[in-house]
Design a protein around this motif. Sequence first.
Motif, PDB file in Angstrom:
ATOM      1  N   PHE A 257      57.986  45.343  26.466  1.00 19.88           N
ATOM      2  CA  PHE A 257      57.620  43.935  26.695  1.00 19.88           C
ATOM      3  C   PHE A 257      56.612  43.793  27.825  1.00 19.88           C
ATOM      4  N   GLY A 258      56.754  44.612  28.841  1.00 16.26           N
ATOM      5  CA  GLY A 258      55.845  44.542  29.975  1.00 16.26           C
ATOM      6  C   GLY A 258      56.376  45.274  31.188  1.00 16.26           C
ATOM      7  N   LYS A 259      55.449  45.863  31.947  1.00 13.71           N
ATOM      8  CA  LYS A 259      55.810  46.523  33.205  1.00 13.71           C
ATOM      9  C   LYS A 259      55.852  45.478  34.310  1.00 13.71           C
ATOM     10  N   PRO A 260      56.430  45.836  35.456  1.00 11.23           N
ATOM     11  CA  PRO A 260      56.357  44.906  36.596  1.00 11.23           C
ATOM     12  C   PRO A 260      54.901  44.739  37.029  1.00 11.23           C
ATOM     13  N   ILE A 261      54.467  43.488  37.230  1.00 10.69           N
ATOM     14  CA  ILE A 261      53.088  43.207  37.635  1.00 10.69           C
ATOM     15  C   ILE A 261      53.063  42.192  38.778  1.00 10.69           C
ATOM     16  N   SER A 262      51.922  42.097  39.433  1.00 11.63           N
ATOM     17  CA  SER A 262      51.799  41.218  40.605  1.00 11.63           C
ATOM     18  C   SER A 262      51.855  39.743  40.202  1.00 11.63           C
ATOM     19  N   ALA A 263      51.961  38.860  41.198  1.00 16.05           N
ATOM     20  CA  ALA A 263      51.979  37.418  40.943  1.00 16.05           C
ATOM     21  C   ALA A 263      50.698  36.976  40.234  1.00 16.05           C
ATOM     22  N   GLU A 264      49.555  37.490  40.683  1.00 21.08           N
ATOM     23  CA  GLU A 264      48.258  37.114  40.093  1.00 21.08           C
ATOM     24  C   GLU A 264      48.221  37.533  38.625  1.00 21.08           C
ATOM     25  N   GLN A 265      48.641  38.786  38.362  1.00 23.27           N
ATOM     26  CA  GLN A 265      48.651  39.284  36.988  1.00 23.27           C
ATOM     27  C   GLN A 265      49.617  38.486  36.129  1.00 23.27           C
ATOM     28  N   THR A 266      50.761  38.096  36.722  1.00 19.52           N
ATOM     29  CA  THR A 266      51.778  37.341  35.982  1.00 19.52           C
ATOM     30  C   THR A 266      51.215  35.984  35.547  1.00 19.52           C
ATOM     31  N   SER A 267      50.500  35.323  36.460  1.00 21.25           N
ATOM     32  CA  SER A 267      49.915  34.026  36.104  1.00 21.25           C
ATOM     33  C   SER A 267      48.918  34.169  34.961  1.00 21.25           C
ATOM     34  N   LEU A 268      48.103  35.208  35.001  1.00 15.36           N
ATOM     35  CA  LEU A 268      47.151  35.455  33.910  1.00 15.36           C
ATOM     36  C   LEU A 268      47.896  35.699  32.602  1.00 15.36           C
ATOM     37  N   TRP A 269      48.935  36.534  32.683  1.00 12.15           N
ATOM     38  CA  TRP A 269      49.720  36.900  31.510  1.00 12.15           C
ATOM     39  C   TRP A 269      50.359  35.661  30.889  1.00 12.15           C
ATOM     40  N   LEU A 270      50.858  34.759  31.747  1.00 11.93           N
ATOM     41  CA  LEU A 270      51.490  33.529  31.254  1.00 11.93           C
ATOM     42  C   LEU A 270      50.483  32.608  30.570  1.00 11.93           C
ATOM     43  N   LEU A 271      49.252  32.695  31.003  1.00  9.48           N
ATOM     44  CA  LEU A 271      48.215  31.875  30.380  1.00  9.48           C
ATOM     45  C   LEU A 271      47.712  32.509  29.087  1.00  9.48           C
ATOM     46  N   GLY A 272      48.288  33.672  28.765  1.00 12.74           N
ATOM     47  CA  GLY A 272      47.900  34.344  27.526  1.00 12.74           C
ATOM     48  C   GLY A 272      46.574  35.066  27.635  1.00 12.74           C
ATOM     49  N   ARG A 273      46.103  35.237  28.869  1.00 18.47           N
ATOM     50  CA  ARG A 273      44.848  35.956  29.056  1.00 18.47           C
ATOM     51  C   ARG A 273      45.119  37.449  29.100  1.00 18.47           C
ATOM     52  N   PRO A 274      44.222  38.228  28.519  1.00 19.88           N
ATOM     53  CA  PRO A 274      44.408  39.675  28.635  1.00 19.88           C
ATOM     54  C   PRO A 274      44.227  40.094  30.097  1.00 19.88           C
ATOM     55  N   LEU A 275      45.048  41.071  30.535  1.00 23.13           N
ATOM     56  CA  LEU A 275      44.907  41.549  31.900  1.00 23.13           C
ATOM     57  C   LEU A 275      43.686  42.451  31.982  1.00 23.13           C
ATOM     58  N   PRO A 276      42.915  42.327  33.063  1.00 25.13           N
ATOM     59  CA  PRO A 276      41.820  43.275  33.242  1.00 25.13           C
ATOM     60  C   PRO A 276      42.403  44.689  33.196  1.00 25.13           C
ATOM     61  N   THR A 277      41.745  45.619  32.526  1.00 18.91           N
ATOM     62  CA  THR A 277      42.351  46.948  32.354  1.00 18.91           C
ATOM     63  C   THR A 277      42.647  47.609  33.699  1.00 18.91           C
ATOM     64  N   ALA A 278      41.856  47.289  34.700  1.00 21.13           N
ATOM     65  CA  ALA A 278      42.088  47.877  36.026  1.00 21.13           C
ATOM     66  C   ALA A 278      43.434  47.416  36.593  1.00 21.13           C
ATOM     67  N   LEU A 279      43.887  46.221  36.154  1.00 22.98           N
ATOM     68  CA  LEU A 279      45.137  45.672  36.673  1.00 22.98           C
ATOM     69  C   LEU A 279      46.343  46.042  35.819  1.00 22.98           C
ATOM     70  N   ALA A 280      46.114  46.241  34.529  1.00 26.19           N
ATOM     71  CA  ALA A 280      47.229  46.479  33.612  1.00 26.19           C
ATOM     72  C   ALA A 280      47.807  47.871  33.846  1.00 26.19           C
ATOM     73  N   SER A 281      48.497  48.012  34.970  1.00 24.33           N
ATOM     74  CA  SER A 281      48.985  49.323  35.405  1.00 24.33           C
ATOM     75  C   SER A 281      50.045  49.860  34.457  1.00 24.33           C
TER      76      SER A 281
END
Length: 281
Positions: A257-281
């Motif tokens: 479903f998803g790895k633990p991610i930062s607050a910034e990444q979480t907000s992007l993810w909730l908006l349905g935006r793809p995570l920048p590959t550099a961030l999608a750890s």
Amino acid sequence: GTRRGLHGSLRRFEAGMEEALKERHALEVDLRRALDEDEIVPFYQPLIALDGDRLIGFEVLARWQHPTRGLIPPAAFIPLAEEIGRIGELFDKLLVRACSDARSWPSDLRLSVNISPTQFAEPQMASRILDILAKENFAPARLELEITENALVDEVSSARLILTTLRNVGVSVALDDFGTGYSSLRHLSDLPVDRLKIDRGFVESARLNEEGWRIVRAIVQLAGTFDLATTAEGIEAPEILSTLRELGCDIGQGYLFGKPISAEQTSLWLLGRPLPTALAS
Ligand code: C2E
Ligand code: MG
Ligand code: MG
Ligand code: MG
């Protein structure tokens, strides 16, 4: 001969001890600084209701964003924070930050926060948590505390008191890493608990063979007997997910479903935006 060899190894042993002590001391100084400078931050891992695959909230997982060493996992600093008596402060800071991050998310999402056994030694724990929730305007019913069974062994009576106080206002309680600690089944009826979290180790073994499923199935059945809900952690494979669903496990968590991610990444993810590959750890 033997004598000199013994002396030599003793000296090497002492040098090794000294080295280890120095390292621990350096880490301790660094951690005290990090706590003061708010370098310990919450990461968020999705919790998914398995009937219909809805996002219901996140587990809050501590990360140390170190200025030179990069991202440090909790296993490397939580035990030390407990030892130096700063775990309560670390918890409070994470909770404040998580409540504040959650303000920009859909308002029905829940937070599950890990609590350390040593925190139960502090009688003011319940009121401190409730103060934070009130100040952050975060409904207690949206908070779940994850406690390990070991916590209950050391501090059963104070844990019962603290958890009951919190539960009376709607906070829920999960037993984390269930089945791995020094637990007693009596805790299930003695203590205010709402949910069992099936340890990742059991879920992983279930992937390997039919034998591995036995423990997972037994925990889900045990939970049912005590009217408790279940969360399975460490779900990485679709076949594991479908079997957990059949067993009636109600919440799932894992890299699938998803790895633990930062607050910034979480907000992007909730908006349905793809995570920048550099961030999608
Ligand atoms: P936990 O509470 O059992 O958290 C679940 C751990 O499993 C997390 O590791 C998570 O990243 C990992 N995980 C989840 N799904 C998967 C998966 O599909 N595959 C794999 N390989 N791993 C998965 P993390 O973040 O390293 O945390 C480790 C432990 O550190 C936590 O175990 C918890 O006991 C402790 N911890 C983390 N944050 C805090 C905190 O704020 N306070 C306290 N007291 N303990 C914390
Ligand atoms: Mg946990
Ligand atoms: Mg866990
Ligand atoms: Mg675990």
